[in-house]
Design a protein around this motif. Sequence first.
Motif, PDB file in Angstrom:
ATOM      1  N   LYS A 116      59.431  15.620  68.875  1.00  0.00           N
ATOM      2  CA  LYS A 116      60.581  14.905  68.312  1.00  0.00           C
ATOM      3  C   LYS A 116      61.875  15.542  68.835  1.00  0.00           C
ATOM      4  O   LYS A 116      61.893  16.695  69.236  1.00  0.00           O
ATOM      5  CB  LYS A 116      60.556  14.995  66.792  1.00  0.00           C
ATOM      6  CG  LYS A 116      59.202  14.590  66.216  1.00  0.00           C
ATOM      7  CD  LYS A 116      59.265  14.233  64.763  1.00  0.00           C
ATOM      8  CE  LYS A 116      59.791  15.333  63.886  1.00  0.00           C
ATOM      9  NZ  LYS A 116      59.785  14.949  62.457  1.00  0.00           N
ATOM     10  N   GLY A 134      49.113  15.041  66.794  1.00  0.00           N
ATOM     11  CA  GLY A 134      50.554  14.799  66.690  1.00  0.00           C
ATOM     12  C   GLY A 134      51.450  15.906  67.220  1.00  0.00           C
ATOM     13  O   GLY A 134      52.602  15.642  67.570  1.00  0.00           O
ATOM     14  N   TRP A 192      46.908  13.839  58.016  1.00  0.00           N
ATOM     15  CA  TRP A 192      47.439  12.512  57.706  1.00  0.00           C
ATOM     16  C   TRP A 192      47.679  11.776  59.018  1.00  0.00           C
ATOM     17  O   TRP A 192      47.694  12.393  60.100  1.00  0.00           O
ATOM     18  CB  TRP A 192      48.742  12.589  56.894  1.00  0.00           C
ATOM     19  CG  TRP A 192      49.820  13.380  57.571  1.00  0.00           C
ATOM     20  CD1 TRP A 192      50.050  14.718  57.447  1.00  0.00           C
ATOM     21  CD2 TRP A 192      50.792  12.893  58.507  1.00  0.00           C
ATOM     22  NE1 TRP A 192      51.103  15.096  58.252  1.00  0.00           N
ATOM     23  CE2 TRP A 192      51.575  13.999  58.908  1.00  0.00           C
ATOM     24  CE3 TRP A 192      51.082  11.636  59.043  1.00  0.00           C
ATOM     25  CZ2 TRP A 192      52.632  13.886  59.818  1.00  0.00           C
ATOM     26  CZ3 TRP A 192      52.130  11.525  59.948  1.00  0.00           C
ATOM     27  CH2 TRP A 192      52.886  12.631  60.325  1.00  0.00           C
ATOM     28  N   SER A 247      53.371  15.117  70.262  1.00  0.00           N
ATOM     29  CA  SER A 247      54.373  14.042  70.237  1.00  0.00           C
ATOM     30  C   SER A 247      55.722  14.608  69.798  1.00  0.00           C
ATOM     31  O   SER A 247      56.151  14.450  68.645  1.00  0.00           O
ATOM     32  CB  SER A 247      53.918  12.931  69.289  1.00  0.00           C
ATOM     33  OG  SER A 247      52.788  12.264  69.804  1.00  0.00           O
ATOM     34  N   PHE A 268      57.940  16.610  59.960  1.00  0.00           N
ATOM     35  CA  PHE A 268      57.610  17.949  60.466  1.00  0.00           C
ATOM     36  C   PHE A 268      58.661  18.389  61.471  1.00  0.00           C
ATOM     37  O   PHE A 268      58.913  17.701  62.463  1.00  0.00           O
ATOM     38  CB  PHE A 268      56.234  17.946  61.145  1.00  0.00           C
ATOM     39  CG  PHE A 268      55.073  17.922  60.190  1.00  0.00           C
ATOM     40  CD1 PHE A 268      55.255  17.854  58.822  1.00  0.00           C
ATOM     41  CD2 PHE A 268      53.776  17.972  60.676  1.00  0.00           C
ATOM     42  CE1 PHE A 268      54.176  17.832  57.944  1.00  0.00           C
ATOM     43  CE2 PHE A 268      52.681  17.947  59.812  1.00  0.00           C
ATOM     44  CZ  PHE A 268      52.884  17.880  58.456  1.00  0.00           C
ATOM     45  N   TYR A 269      59.287  19.532  61.204  1.00  0.00           N
ATOM     46  CA  TYR A 269      60.183  20.170  62.175  1.00  0.00           C
ATOM     47  C   TYR A 269      59.969  21.663  62.038  1.00  0.00           C
ATOM     48  O   TYR A 269      60.697  22.345  61.311  1.00  0.00           O
ATOM     49  CB  TYR A 269      61.653  19.841  61.886  1.00  0.00           C
ATOM     50  CG  TYR A 269      62.221  18.712  62.719  1.00  0.00           C
ATOM     51  CD1 TYR A 269      62.340  18.826  64.102  1.00  0.00           C
ATOM     52  CD2 TYR A 269      62.667  17.540  62.124  1.00  0.00           C
ATOM     53  CE1 TYR A 269      62.864  17.791  64.858  1.00  0.00           C
ATOM     54  CE2 TYR A 269      63.196  16.501  62.874  1.00  0.00           C
ATOM     55  CZ  TYR A 269      63.291  16.639  64.250  1.00  0.00           C
ATOM     56  OH  TYR A 269      63.812  15.619  64.993  1.00  0.00           O
ATOM     57  N   ALA A 270      58.958  22.191  62.727  1.00  0.00           N
ATOM     58  CA  ALA A 270      58.618  23.604  62.601  1.00  0.00           C
ATOM     59  C   ALA A 270      59.829  24.487  62.907  1.00  0.00           C
ATOM     60  O   ALA A 270      59.987  25.558  62.319  1.00  0.00           O
ATOM     61  CB  ALA A 270      57.474  23.932  63.556  1.00  0.00           C
ATOM     62  N   GLU A 271      60.687  24.014  63.801  1.00  0.00           N
ATOM     63  CA  GLU A 271      61.848  24.811  64.239  1.00  0.00           C
ATOM     64  C   GLU A 271      63.062  24.602  63.329  1.00  0.00           C
ATOM     65  O   GLU A 271      64.110  25.201  63.548  1.00  0.00           O
ATOM     66  CB  GLU A 271      62.210  24.464  65.695  1.00  0.00           C
ATOM     67  CG  GLU A 271      62.887  23.104  65.928  1.00  0.00           C
ATOM     68  CD  GLU A 271      61.902  21.936  66.072  1.00  0.00           C
ATOM     69  OE1 GLU A 271      60.877  21.900  65.354  1.00  0.00           O
ATOM     70  OE2 GLU A 271      62.195  21.034  66.883  1.00  0.00           O
ATOM     71  N   ARG A 320      61.951  10.539  71.023  1.00  0.00           N
ATOM     72  CA  ARG A 320      60.780  11.397  70.847  1.00  0.00           C
ATOM     73  C   ARG A 320      59.679  10.911  71.768  1.00  0.00           C
ATOM     74  O   ARG A 320      59.747   9.816  72.319  1.00  0.00           O
ATOM     75  CB  ARG A 320      60.282  11.351  69.402  1.00  0.00           C
ATOM     76  CG  ARG A 320      59.588  10.036  69.059  1.00  0.00           C
ATOM     77  CD  ARG A 320      58.994  10.013  67.663  1.00  0.00           C
ATOM     78  NE  ARG A 320      57.938  11.005  67.497  1.00  0.00           N
ATOM     79  CZ  ARG A 320      57.450  11.379  66.326  1.00  0.00           C
ATOM     80  NH1 ARG A 320      57.930  10.835  65.200  1.00  0.00           N
ATOM     81  NH2 ARG A 320      56.486  12.263  66.243  1.00  0.00           N
ATOM     82  N   TYR A 356      62.819  11.681  62.040  1.00  0.00           N
ATOM     83  CA  TYR A 356      61.606  11.232  62.713  1.00  0.00           C
ATOM     84  C   TYR A 356      61.705  11.382  64.231  1.00  0.00           C
ATOM     85  O   TYR A 356      60.913  10.803  64.976  1.00  0.00           O
ATOM     86  CB  TYR A 356      61.246   9.811  62.279  1.00  0.00           C
ATOM     87  CG  TYR A 356      60.815   9.798  60.825  1.00  0.00           C
ATOM     88  CD1 TYR A 356      59.634  10.437  60.445  1.00  0.00           C
ATOM     89  CD2 TYR A 356      61.616   9.240  59.837  1.00  0.00           C
ATOM     90  CE1 TYR A 356      59.254  10.494  59.114  1.00  0.00           C
ATOM     91  CE2 TYR A 356      61.242   9.294  58.502  1.00  0.00           C
ATOM     92  CZ  TYR A 356      60.058   9.923  58.151  1.00  0.00           C
ATOM     93  OH  TYR A 356      59.676   9.994  56.829  1.00  0.00           O
ATOM     94  N   SER A 371      48.007  13.505  62.698  1.00  0.00           N
ATOM     95  CA  SER A 371      48.329  14.929  62.611  1.00  0.00           C
ATOM     96  C   SER A 371      47.074  15.740  62.326  1.00  0.00           C
ATOM     97  O   SER A 371      46.245  15.352  61.495  1.00  0.00           O
ATOM     98  CB  SER A 371      49.353  15.188  61.506  1.00  0.00           C
ATOM     99  OG  SER A 371      49.567  16.593  61.383  1.00  0.00           O
ATOM    100  N   PRO A 426      55.371  12.026  56.280  1.00  0.00           N
ATOM    101  CA  PRO A 426      55.811  13.430  56.289  1.00  0.00           C
ATOM    102  C   PRO A 426      56.731  13.723  57.472  1.00  0.00           C
ATOM    103  O   PRO A 426      56.581  13.144  58.541  1.00  0.00           O
ATOM    104  CB  PRO A 426      54.493  14.197  56.431  1.00  0.00           C
ATOM    105  CG  PRO A 426      53.446  13.294  55.874  1.00  0.00           C
ATOM    106  CD  PRO A 426      53.898  11.900  56.207  1.00  0.00           C
TER     107      PRO A 426
HETATM  108  N1  LIG Z   1      60.523  18.951  67.583  1.00  0.00           N
HETATM  109  C1  LIG Z   1      59.383  18.849  66.900  1.00  0.00           C
HETATM  110  N2  LIG Z   1      58.559  17.847  67.188  1.00  0.00           N
HETATM  111  C2  LIG Z   1      57.400  17.710  66.511  1.00  0.00           C
HETATM  112  C3  LIG Z   1      57.031  18.638  65.512  1.00  0.00           C
HETATM  113  C4  LIG Z   1      57.919  19.687  65.232  1.00  0.00           C
HETATM  114  O1  LIG Z   1      57.671  20.549  64.380  1.00  0.00           O
HETATM  115  N3  LIG Z   1      59.095  19.758  65.945  1.00  0.00           N
HETATM  116  N4  LIG Z   1      55.839  18.483  64.821  1.00  0.00           N
HETATM  117  C5  LIG Z   1      54.802  17.686  65.485  1.00  0.00           C
HETATM  118  C6  LIG Z   1      53.708  17.351  64.596  1.00  0.00           C
HETATM  119  S1  LIG Z   1      52.660  18.621  64.185  1.00  0.00           S
HETATM  120  C7  LIG Z   1      53.488  16.078  64.152  1.00  0.00           C
HETATM  121  S2  LIG Z   1      52.102  15.665  63.300  1.00  0.00           S
HETATM  122  C8  LIG Z   1      54.486  15.004  64.388  1.00  0.00           C
HETATM  123  C9  LIG Z   1      54.921  14.421  63.055  1.00  0.00           C
HETATM  124  O2  LIG Z   1      55.891  13.440  63.233  1.00  0.00           O
HETATM  125  P1  LIG Z   1      56.871  13.051  62.024  1.00  0.00           P
HETATM  126  O3  LIG Z   1      57.569  14.311  61.577  1.00  0.00           O
HETATM  127  O4  LIG Z   1      57.787  12.029  62.605  1.00  0.00           O
HETATM  128  O5  LIG Z   1      56.011  12.491  60.956  1.00  0.00           O
HETATM  129  O6  LIG Z   1      55.633  15.485  65.072  1.00  0.00           O
HETATM  130  C10 LIG Z   1      55.368  16.416  66.100  1.00  0.00           C
HETATM  131  N5  LIG Z   1      56.587  16.664  66.809  1.00  0.00           N
END
Ligand SMILES: Nc1nc2c(c(=O)[nH]1)N[C@H]1C(S)=C(S)[C@@H](COP(=O)(O)O)O[C@H]1N2
Length: 197
Positions: free
Chosen positions: A146, A141, A64, A144, A12-15, A133, A128, A60, A10
């Motif tokens: 990104k 997660g 997962w 961590s 994830f990029y909340a922003e 990252r 990713y 996460s 999956p």
């Molecule tokens: N910049 C950024 N980093 C992020 C996130 C995000 O939304 N934005 N989501 C985090 C969450 S909740 C998880 S579980 C992991 C998921 O990594 P993936 O997207 O490489 O699977 O990234 C983390 N780093």
Amino acid sequence: MSRLKDLNTPVFYAEGQPGGVSRENYRLKVSGLPGDALREFTFARLEGMPFTTADARLTSVSGWSVRVKWQGVRFTHFLQALEPRPEASHVVFESFGGYTTCVPLSELQQDNDLLCFRVDGEYLEPEYGGPVRMVIPQLWGYKSIKGLSAMTFGWYPEPGYWETRGYPDDAQIEPGFTRDVNTGQMRRIRGGEVTEF
Ligand SMILES: Nc1nc2c(c(=O)[nH]1)N[C@H]1C(S)=C(S)[C@@H](COP(=O)(O)O)O[C@H]1N2
Ligand SMILES: [Mo]
């Protein structure tokens, strides 16, 4: 293609996923250093530091997890190149898109805590978290980050994106279940870093 993509991990990029930052134009900005110095690290500079591989699982809170060989610079090695203020106890990480998360330095001492730019030998794609990252396998997660763009050392915690939306600040992995992305199986986890599969 990175192993993460092969596995259909999956994304994830909340922003919102930021526009691609090339490795050539990449800069990591570091502040909160003695004398208010601002330091910048190019990708080439980071890539030239001692390189390590962490075979570890990113877990996460959303249910997962994935195990790959994360490669990059150990956070403790990176710290040695910086010498932050002695009173520094926390780091605020910020992404190119404005996601933030804060981690105590005491949680960045493990050998598998990395500034990561490759997975199984391949550069990390933007989805990713490339060019660079964080990987902190012993915490949920959301720590961590990104698309790492900046790091600020401070002496108190500053709740980040998910922490202000109710996720625990300490991000300790709790007992429960996780879907193992590598195999598709649901697995029971006992709490703490997932090392058993
Ligand atoms: N910049 C950024 N980093 C992020 C996130 C995000 O939304 N934005 N989501 C985090 C969450 S909740 C998880 S579980 C992991 C998921 O990594 P993936 O997207 O490489 O699977 O990234 C983390 N780093
Ligand atoms: Mo997550």
